[in-house]
Design an enzyme around this catalytic site. Structure first.
Site, PDB file in Angstrom:
ATOM      1  N   GLU A  92       0.819  -1.212   0.000  1.00 48.83           N
ATOM      2  CA  GLU A  92       0.000   0.000   0.000  1.00 48.83           C
ATOM      3  C   GLU A  92       0.852   1.261   0.000  1.00 48.83           C
ATOM      4  OE1 GLU A  92      -2.658  -0.097   3.378  1.00 48.83           O
ATOM      5  OE2 GLU A  92      -3.042  -2.224   3.050  1.00 48.83           O
ATOM      6  N   CYS A 105       3.255   8.251   1.336  1.00 46.82           N
ATOM      7  CA  CYS A 105       3.690   7.305   2.354  1.00 46.82           C
ATOM      8  C   CYS A 105       3.901   5.964   1.652  1.00 46.82           C
ATOM      9  CB  CYS A 105       2.591   7.202   3.409  1.00 46.82           C
ATOM     10  SG  CYS A 105       2.924   5.936   4.636  1.00 46.82           S
ATOM     11  N   CYS A 112       5.349  -7.488   7.627  1.00 46.78           N
ATOM     12  CA  CYS A 112       6.332  -6.994   8.601  1.00 46.78           C
ATOM     13  C   CYS A 112       6.496  -8.049   9.681  1.00 46.78           C
ATOM     14  CB  CYS A 112       5.825  -5.687   9.221  1.00 46.78           C
ATOM     15  SG  CYS A 112       6.968  -4.927  10.390  1.00 46.78           S
ATOM     16  N   CYS A 116       4.328  -5.495  16.332  1.00 49.78           N
ATOM     17  CA  CYS A 116       3.683  -4.496  17.208  1.00 49.78           C
ATOM     18  C   CYS A 116       2.191  -4.833  17.340  1.00 49.78           C
ATOM     19  CB  CYS A 116       3.860  -3.086  16.644  1.00 49.78           C
ATOM     20  SG  CYS A 116       5.593  -2.595  16.500  1.00 49.78           S
ATOM     21  N   CYS A 119      -0.685  -2.952  15.276  1.00 44.28           N
ATOM     22  CA  CYS A 119      -0.451  -2.655  13.861  1.00 44.28           C
ATOM     23  C   CYS A 119      -0.981  -3.755  12.946  1.00 44.28           C
ATOM     24  CB  CYS A 119       1.042  -2.454  13.634  1.00 44.28           C
ATOM     25  SG  CYS A 119       1.450  -2.077  11.924  1.00 44.28           S
ATOM     26  N   SER A 191      10.843   6.048   9.140  1.00 46.04           N
ATOM     27  CA  SER A 191      10.280   5.731  10.454  1.00 46.04           C
ATOM     28  C   SER A 191      10.688   4.321  10.875  1.00 46.04           C
ATOM     29  CB  SER A 191       8.756   5.837  10.351  1.00 46.04           C
ATOM     30  OG  SER A 191       8.158   5.572  11.590  1.00 46.04           O
ATOM     31  N   ASN A 293      -5.588   3.911  15.048  1.00 45.82           N
ATOM     32  CA  ASN A 293      -6.606   3.265  14.219  1.00 45.82           C
ATOM     33  C   ASN A 293      -6.822   1.894  14.831  1.00 45.82           C
ATOM     34  OD1 ASN A 293      -7.230   4.976  11.762  1.00 45.82           O
ATOM     35  ND2 ASN A 293      -5.010   5.066  11.873  1.00 45.82           N
ATOM     36  N   CYS A 334      -1.881   2.199   7.676  1.00 46.22           N
ATOM     37  CA  CYS A 334      -1.070   1.128   7.100  1.00 46.22           C
ATOM     38  C   CYS A 334      -1.606  -0.284   7.278  1.00 46.22           C
ATOM     39  CB  CYS A 334       0.335   1.205   7.679  1.00 46.22           C
ATOM     40  SG  CYS A 334       0.338   1.506   9.446  1.00 46.22           S
TER      41      CYS A 334
HETATM   42  N1  SAH Z   1       7.943   0.043  10.891  1.00 48.93           N
HETATM   43  C1  SAH Z   1       8.067   1.461  10.925  1.00 48.93           C
HETATM   44  C2  SAH Z   1       7.245   2.185   9.879  1.00 48.93           C
HETATM   45  C3  SAH Z   1       5.832   1.751   9.633  1.00 48.93           C
HETATM   46  S1  SAH Z   1       4.586   2.146  10.797  1.00 48.93           S
HETATM   47  C4  SAH Z   1       7.759   1.976  12.309  1.00 48.93           C
HETATM   48  O1  SAH Z   1       7.402   1.196  13.163  1.00 48.93           O
HETATM   49  O2  SAH Z   1       7.940   3.158  12.550  1.00 48.93           O
HETATM   50  C5  SAH Z   1       4.311   3.869  10.721  1.00 48.93           C
HETATM   51  C6  SAH Z   1       3.739   4.426  12.019  1.00 48.93           C
HETATM   52  O3  SAH Z   1       2.367   4.037  12.212  1.00 48.93           O
HETATM   53  C7  SAH Z   1       4.479   3.907  13.240  1.00 48.93           C
HETATM   54  O4  SAH Z   1       4.687   4.939  14.155  1.00 48.93           O
HETATM   55  C8  SAH Z   1       3.514   2.881  13.776  1.00 48.93           C
HETATM   56  O5  SAH Z   1       3.765   2.561  15.097  1.00 48.93           O
HETATM   57  C9  SAH Z   1       2.186   3.555  13.530  1.00 48.93           C
HETATM   58  N2  SAH Z   1       1.032   2.669  13.595  1.00 48.93           N
HETATM   59  C10 SAH Z   1       0.979   1.357  13.327  1.00 48.93           C
HETATM   60  N3  SAH Z   1      -0.248   0.870  13.533  1.00 48.93           N
HETATM   61  C11 SAH Z   1      -1.010   1.901  13.935  1.00 48.93           C
HETATM   62  C12 SAH Z   1      -2.371   2.023  14.297  1.00 48.93           C
HETATM   63  N4  SAH Z   1      -3.187   0.991  14.292  1.00 48.93           N
HETATM   64  N5  SAH Z   1      -2.812   3.242  14.677  1.00 48.93           N
HETATM   65  C13 SAH Z   1      -1.973   4.306  14.671  1.00 48.93           C
HETATM   66  N6  SAH Z   1      -0.688   4.248  14.324  1.00 48.93           N
HETATM   67  C14 SAH Z   1      -0.200   3.056  13.975  1.00 48.93           C
END
Ligand code: SAH
Length: 346
Positions: A92, A105, A112, A116, A119, A191, A293, A334
């Site tokens: 995406e 973006c 991944c 986390c 995510c 990031s 989200n 994402c």
């Molecule tokens: N792997 C990298 C980049 C991708 S995520 C990283 O972790 O930074 C980009 C951003 O979106 C990160 O700060 C991540 O923690 C955040 N993110 C992921 N899932 C999310 C969600 N459900 N709601 C809000 N932010 C989220």
């Protein structure tokens, strides 16, 4: 059969070498390079002789990501792309419109493996890394599709850029080169969830990008409970690496903090966050608060909590802003669209 070269992964001097080897004049390389960076290939390359096009086709391949699905937000014009890659995998990209220009973006991996908890991109793990050309290709394909210029890039889509280190660095050199898209490194954010070894390597690359750290917690207990990477590198190791990065490069680091109800969003948490950041970073701390989200069991903080958290940080002298929620009507965050398309094809 010999595998064809992915022409978008080449620098201009590399295309020049290829063209001269074919016995063709060197200036053709610049023409071809101009076309491919605009997303054009084959018959679209109007000033290239047919015989040369045929020759190139025997050794090179043009692998621009294909638009599989495109959603346009009725609220703010944000565009979400689901791109299909050469092997059928999907990623995406999101085009966001700001007053200072268009930001794209982009994704850095298919899936991944960072795990986390909040995510969507990581739920089914990592399938593979993206090549530098697939990262570049997302920008070229979005520019071709919209006919608009992209001036800023954030590597905040699917994947962990520093878990795909070599391709990420190669992409950064390609995208910022004058011959290619010429997007200044100061207009690019990378990031990371905090791969300390990657941060240390990046420090020596001489790339003036903006580094963003997904911090999301004020202590190790909370961070480890939502981000498995924290079991490998503690907050102390992470923030020490950030301090060294800033000292060595002079580039400010931006911290991302997603507010999750009942997890990390209390005012007391804001006090702890301010204190831990001040301990390591001596100036110019900026925190980007991201409304969550909702994914799986995580819950969005109330706007009252978000504001209280922000105001607390500001009262403690920390520059905090709440990220605008763009494209909320099109699942713009994402990993959500890729997952939806996977579910539908099951
Ligand atoms: N792997 C990298 C980049 C991708 S995520 C990283 O972790 O930074 C980009 C951003 O979106 C990160 O700060 C991540 O923690 C955040 N993110 C992921 N899932 C999310 C969600 N459900 N709601 C809000 N932010 C989220």
């Amino acid at each position: 059969m010999m595998e064809k070269t992915d022409i978008l992964s080449l620098t201009l001097p590399e295309v020049e070498a290829l063209i001269t080897e074919m016995g063709e004049p060197k200036f053709r390389a610049k023409q071809i390079y101009g076309w491919i960076t605009k997303g054009a290939w084959g018959d679209e390359m109007r000033n290239i002789p047919k015989s040369l096009k045929e020759k190139i086709n025997t050794v090179c391949e043009f692998r621009l990501p294909k638009v599989k699905l495109k959603l346009v937000s009725k609220i703010d014009g944000t565009i979400k792309y689901l791109f299909e890659l050469i092997d059928g995998e999907c990623i995406e990209s999101v085009l966001m419109r700001y007053e200072h220009g268009n930001t794209l973006c982009i994704s850095s991996q298919v899936g991944c493996r960072m795990g986390c908890k909040f995510c969507a991109s990581t739920i089914l793990g990592r399938v593979r890394n993206l090549t530098p050309s697939e990262m570049l290709g997302q920008i070229i394909a979005a520019e071709k599709d919209t006919g608009e210029h992209i001036s800023n890039v954030v590597m905040m889509g699917i994947g962990e850029p520093l878990d795909n280190y070599d391709s990420t660095v190669k992409f950064l050199r390609l995208v910022s080169s004058e011959d290619s898209l010429n997007i200044g490194l100061r207009h690019i954010s990378v990031s990371t969830c905090g791969l300390v070894d990657g941060i240390k390597r990046l420090q020596g690359e001489g790339l003036p990008i903006t580094l963003s750290i997904s911090l999301h917690a004020y202590d190790d207990e909370v961070r480890s409970s939502i981000m498995p990477i924290n079991n490998k590198y503690s907050i102390d190791e992470l923030l020490s690496a950030c301090r060294d990065y800033f000292d060595a490069t002079g580039r400010r680091i931006s911290f991302e903090y997603t507010l999750i109800a009942g997890k990390n969003d209390t005012e007391e948490g804001a006090v702890k966050l301010a204190s831990v950041l001040k301990k390591y970073m001596h100036s110019g701390i900026h925190i980007n608060l991201i409304p969550l989200n909702e994914v799986k069991e995580t819950k969005l903080s109330t706007s009252k909590n978000v504001n209280a958290f922000k105001n607390k940080l500001i009262s403690l002298g920390i520059n905090a802003t709440v990220r605008r929620r763009l494209g909320s009507d099109i699942n713009a965050s994402c990993g959500q669209l890729r997952r939806q398309s996977q579910k539908e094809s099951l």
